[in-house]
Design a protein around this motif. Structure first.
Motif, PDB file in Angstrom:
ATOM      1  N   ILE A  84       0.916  -1.402   0.082  1.00  0.00           N
ATOM      2  CA  ILE A  84      -0.054  -0.132  -0.097  1.00  0.00           C
ATOM      3  C   ILE A  84       0.852   1.270   0.153  1.00  0.00           C
ATOM      4  O   ILE A  84       0.448   2.403  -0.350  1.00  0.00           O
ATOM      5  CB  ILE A  84      -1.023  -0.256   1.258  1.00  0.00           C
ATOM      6  CG1 ILE A  84      -2.029   1.221   1.032  1.00  0.00           C
ATOM      7  CG2 ILE A  84      -0.197   0.291   2.633  1.00  0.00           C
ATOM      8  CD1 ILE A  84      -3.011   0.755  -0.182  1.00  0.00           C
ATOM      9  N   ILE A 142      -2.705  -6.787  -8.372  1.00  0.00           N
ATOM     10  CA  ILE A 142      -2.099  -5.627  -8.770  1.00  0.00           C
ATOM     11  C   ILE A 142      -0.829  -5.615  -9.312  1.00  0.00           C
ATOM     12  O   ILE A 142      -0.112  -6.247  -8.886  1.00  0.00           O
ATOM     13  CB  ILE A 142      -2.340  -4.835  -7.402  1.00  0.00           C
ATOM     14  CG1 ILE A 142      -1.770  -3.129  -7.711  1.00  0.00           C
ATOM     15  CG2 ILE A 142      -1.454  -5.474  -6.407  1.00  0.00           C
ATOM     16  CD1 ILE A 142      -1.947  -2.344  -6.363  1.00  0.00           C
ATOM     17  N   SER A 183      -2.546  -8.355  -3.918  1.00  0.00           N
ATOM     18  CA  SER A 183      -4.056  -7.998  -4.343  1.00  0.00           C
ATOM     19  C   SER A 183      -4.502  -6.757  -3.754  1.00  0.00           C
ATOM     20  O   SER A 183      -4.001  -6.687  -2.514  1.00  0.00           O
ATOM     21  CB  SER A 183      -4.591  -9.106  -4.175  1.00  0.00           C
ATOM     22  OG  SER A 183      -4.508 -10.293  -4.895  1.00  0.00           O
ATOM     23  N   LEU A 184      -5.062  -5.957  -4.219  1.00  0.00           N
ATOM     24  CA  LEU A 184      -5.550  -4.670  -3.677  1.00  0.00           C
ATOM     25  C   LEU A 184      -7.002  -5.075  -3.258  1.00  0.00           C
ATOM     26  O   LEU A 184      -7.614  -5.597  -3.790  1.00  0.00           O
ATOM     27  CB  LEU A 184      -5.791  -3.401  -4.682  1.00  0.00           C
ATOM     28  CG  LEU A 184      -6.457  -2.321  -4.324  1.00  0.00           C
ATOM     29  CD1 LEU A 184      -5.874  -1.647  -3.037  1.00  0.00           C
ATOM     30  CD2 LEU A 184      -6.547  -1.425  -5.358  1.00  0.00           C
ATOM     31  N   LEU A 234       1.426   3.138  -3.231  1.00  0.00           N
ATOM     32  CA  LEU A 234       0.411   3.877  -3.931  1.00  0.00           C
ATOM     33  C   LEU A 234       0.177   5.123  -3.299  1.00  0.00           C
ATOM     34  O   LEU A 234      -0.791   5.863  -3.752  1.00  0.00           O
ATOM     35  CB  LEU A 234      -0.894   2.859  -3.793  1.00  0.00           C
ATOM     36  CG  LEU A 234      -0.779   1.462  -4.451  1.00  0.00           C
ATOM     37  CD1 LEU A 234      -1.961   0.803  -4.285  1.00  0.00           C
ATOM     38  CD2 LEU A 234      -0.416   1.813  -6.045  1.00  0.00           C
ATOM     39  N   PHE A 247      -5.324   7.600  -2.993  1.00  0.00           N
ATOM     40  CA  PHE A 247      -4.800   6.865  -2.068  1.00  0.00           C
ATOM     41  C   PHE A 247      -3.984   7.931  -1.018  1.00  0.00           C
ATOM     42  O   PHE A 247      -3.117   8.693  -1.378  1.00  0.00           O
ATOM     43  CB  PHE A 247      -3.733   5.866  -2.339  1.00  0.00           C
ATOM     44  CG  PHE A 247      -4.322   4.694  -2.980  1.00  0.00           C
ATOM     45  CD1 PHE A 247      -5.142   3.682  -2.453  1.00  0.00           C
ATOM     46  CD2 PHE A 247      -4.370   4.781  -4.275  1.00  0.00           C
ATOM     47  CE1 PHE A 247      -5.614   2.572  -3.230  1.00  0.00           C
ATOM     48  CE2 PHE A 247      -4.824   3.671  -5.030  1.00  0.00           C
ATOM     49  CZ  PHE A 247      -5.556   2.834  -4.513  1.00  0.00           C
ATOM     50  N   ALA A 295      -8.403   0.866   2.051  1.00  0.00           N
ATOM     51  CA  ALA A 295      -7.859  -0.103   0.983  1.00  0.00           C
ATOM     52  C   ALA A 295      -6.639  -0.896   1.648  1.00  0.00           C
ATOM     53  O   ALA A 295      -5.754  -0.166   2.615  1.00  0.00           O
ATOM     54  CB  ALA A 295      -7.291   0.701   0.021  1.00  0.00           C
ATOM     55  N   ARG A 296      -6.351  -1.950   1.397  1.00  0.00           N
ATOM     56  CA  ARG A 296      -4.961  -2.604   1.897  1.00  0.00           C
ATOM     57  C   ARG A 296      -4.584  -3.543   0.775  1.00  0.00           C
ATOM     58  O   ARG A 296      -5.337  -3.890  -0.354  1.00  0.00           O
ATOM     59  CB  ARG A 296      -5.341  -3.412   3.293  1.00  0.00           C
ATOM     60  CG  ARG A 296      -6.278  -4.459   2.993  1.00  0.00           C
ATOM     61  CD  ARG A 296      -6.720  -4.968   4.358  1.00  0.00           C
ATOM     62  NE  ARG A 296      -7.956  -5.824   4.455  1.00  0.00           N
ATOM     63  CZ  ARG A 296      -7.793  -7.320   4.505  1.00  0.00           C
ATOM     64  NH1 ARG A 296      -6.420  -7.662   4.635  1.00  0.00           N
ATOM     65  NH2 ARG A 296      -8.715  -7.888   4.363  1.00  0.00           N
ATOM     66  N   VAL A 297      -3.279  -3.944   0.755  1.00  0.00           N
ATOM     67  CA  VAL A 297      -2.727  -4.555  -0.201  1.00  0.00           C
ATOM     68  C   VAL A 297      -2.113  -5.962   0.659  1.00  0.00           C
ATOM     69  O   VAL A 297      -1.452  -5.948   1.447  1.00  0.00           O
ATOM     70  CB  VAL A 297      -1.633  -4.093  -0.938  1.00  0.00           C
ATOM     71  CG1 VAL A 297      -0.899  -5.026  -1.789  1.00  0.00           C
ATOM     72  CG2 VAL A 297      -2.024  -2.858  -1.781  1.00  0.00           C
ATOM     73  N   LEU A 308      -5.055  -3.333 -12.334  1.00  0.00           N
ATOM     74  CA  LEU A 308      -5.886  -4.056 -11.586  1.00  0.00           C
ATOM     75  C   LEU A 308      -6.731  -5.086 -12.277  1.00  0.00           C
ATOM     76  O   LEU A 308      -7.514  -4.660 -13.446  1.00  0.00           O
ATOM     77  CB  LEU A 308      -6.890  -3.166 -10.784  1.00  0.00           C
ATOM     78  CG  LEU A 308      -6.243  -2.056  -9.970  1.00  0.00           C
ATOM     79  CD1 LEU A 308      -7.261  -1.190  -9.196  1.00  0.00           C
ATOM     80  CD2 LEU A 308      -5.237  -2.629  -8.785  1.00  0.00           C
ATOM     81  N   GLY A 357      -3.915   4.051   4.373  1.00  0.00           N
ATOM     82  CA  GLY A 357      -4.669   3.536   3.382  1.00  0.00           C
ATOM     83  C   GLY A 357      -5.767   3.925   3.136  1.00  0.00           C
ATOM     84  O   GLY A 357      -6.808   3.289   2.470  1.00  0.00           O
TER      85      GLY A 357
END
Length: 251
Positions: free
Chosen positions: A126, A226, A192-193, A129, A167, A186-188, A235, A171
Motif C-alpha cells: 500500500i 495489482i 492484491s488490492l 500507492l 490513496f 484499502a490494503r494490499v 488491476l 490506506g
C-alpha cells in the motif's frame, strides 16, 4: 558556596543529556543484515522488509549512504521499489512528520548492494500507492471513449467525471466511478488490492456513466490483482483488466 553551585549544575545537566542520548540509542535493535525494498519519492523515504512486511522511515543515516540509495532509484519512476541488501538498525519508535505513517524507523549503516537477480521478487504494498491519484484509462485494453462507442452509447454523453482512485495516509482511499464519489479503506495483501466497504454518494446516472459505475462497483467488491511500475497501475479481477495512469491533482 556560590562557586560550588555553579559547578554542580552543569554536571547535572550533562548527566541528564547523556541519559537522554543513551535512551534514544537503546531504542534501536542490534545491527543486522536485511534484504528489503527501498522506495523514494515525495513524502516517501522507506525500507520495507520481513514477512509480514513492515515499512520503516529512514533516519540518522549518513549523507553518503542516502546518496547511494537515491542513486539506485535514479531514473526510475517515483516510488518504484528496488530490492537492496543492507546492514541496518531498526526501531519500533516512529519518526516525526511523515515517519509517523510507518511501522518504525531504520538507520542504515552500510549499503551492501542490490539483491541478486534471482532473489528479487515483484512485491507491491500500500506504501507504493500513497499520496497519488490514479485515473482509469482503459478496460480490457479499450479506452473509455471507444468503449462507450462500442457499447452503443452516444460518445458526446460520456461521463463528466473520469473514474479515479486517490490513496492517502493510513490506506484511506477515495475516488469516483464516473458517477458517484466514494471513500473507504484499502490494503494490499499478496499483491492484491482489497477495498473495504465503500461509502458512496447516491446520484442517479444514465447512459454510459451508469453502466461504467455498475461494472466498477462489481469489480471493487473482489480482490484485485495489482501490478504497479510507478506510473501505471493495473488491476485485474474476474477476468477484467482495469488500467490506470498517474495523474496527480494540480494545485
Amino acid at each position: 558556596m556560590p562557586i560550588q553551585r555553579l559547578i554542580v549544575k552543569p554536571l547535572w545537566l550533562a548527566s541528564a543529556a547523556l541519559l537522554l542520548l543513551l535512551t534514544v540509542t537503546a531504542s534501536f535493535a542490534a545491527p543486522q543484515r536485511i534484504e528489503g525494498f527501498y522506495r523514494f519519492g515525495h513524502e516517501v523515504n522507506t525500507v520495507c522488509t520481513g514477512e509480514p512486511e513492515l515499512c520503516y522511515w529512514l533516519v540518522d543515516t549518513a549523507p553518503e549512504l542516502r546518496a547511494k540509495l537515491r542513486q539506485l532509484v535514479s531514473g526510475l519512476a517515483p516510488y518504484t521499489p528496488v530490492c537492496v541488501r543492507l546492514e541496518a538498525e531498526i526501531s519500533a519508535q516512529k519518526a516525526d512528520g511523515f515517519g509517523r505513517d510507518y511501522d518504525g524507523s531504520i538507520r542504515v549503516l552500510e549499503l551492501i548492494g542490490s539483491c541478486d537477480e534471482a532473489a528479487v521478487k515483484t512485491r507491491v504494498t500500500i506504501e507504493s500507492l500513497l499520496h497519488r491519484r490514479w485515473i482509469l484509462h482503459s478496460i480490457d485494453g479499450v479506452e473509455l471513449a471507444d468503449l462507450a462507442h462500442e457499447s452503443g452509447f452516444d460518445t458526446t454523453a460520456a461521463p463528466t467525471k473520469v473514474p479515479d482512485l486517490d490513496f492517502a495516509d493510513q490506506g484511506f482511499v477515495s475516488g469516483n466511478t464516473g458517477c458517484n464519489q466514494f471513500h473507504g479503506q484499502a490494503r494490499v495483501v499478496d499483491n492484491s488490492l482489497i477495498l473495504g466497504q465503500l461509502a458512496t454518494t447516491a446520484m442517479m446516472c444514465d447512459g454510459f456513466a451508469g453502466e461504467l459505475e455498475l461494472q466498477l462497483q462489481l469489480l471493487y467488491r473482489n480482490p484485485l490483482a495489482i501490478t504497479f511500475d510507478g506510473t501505471e497501475l493495473i488491476l485485474v479481477a474476474v477476468g477484467t483488466e482495469l488500467r490506470y495512469t498517474l495523474r496527480d491533482w494540480v494545485q
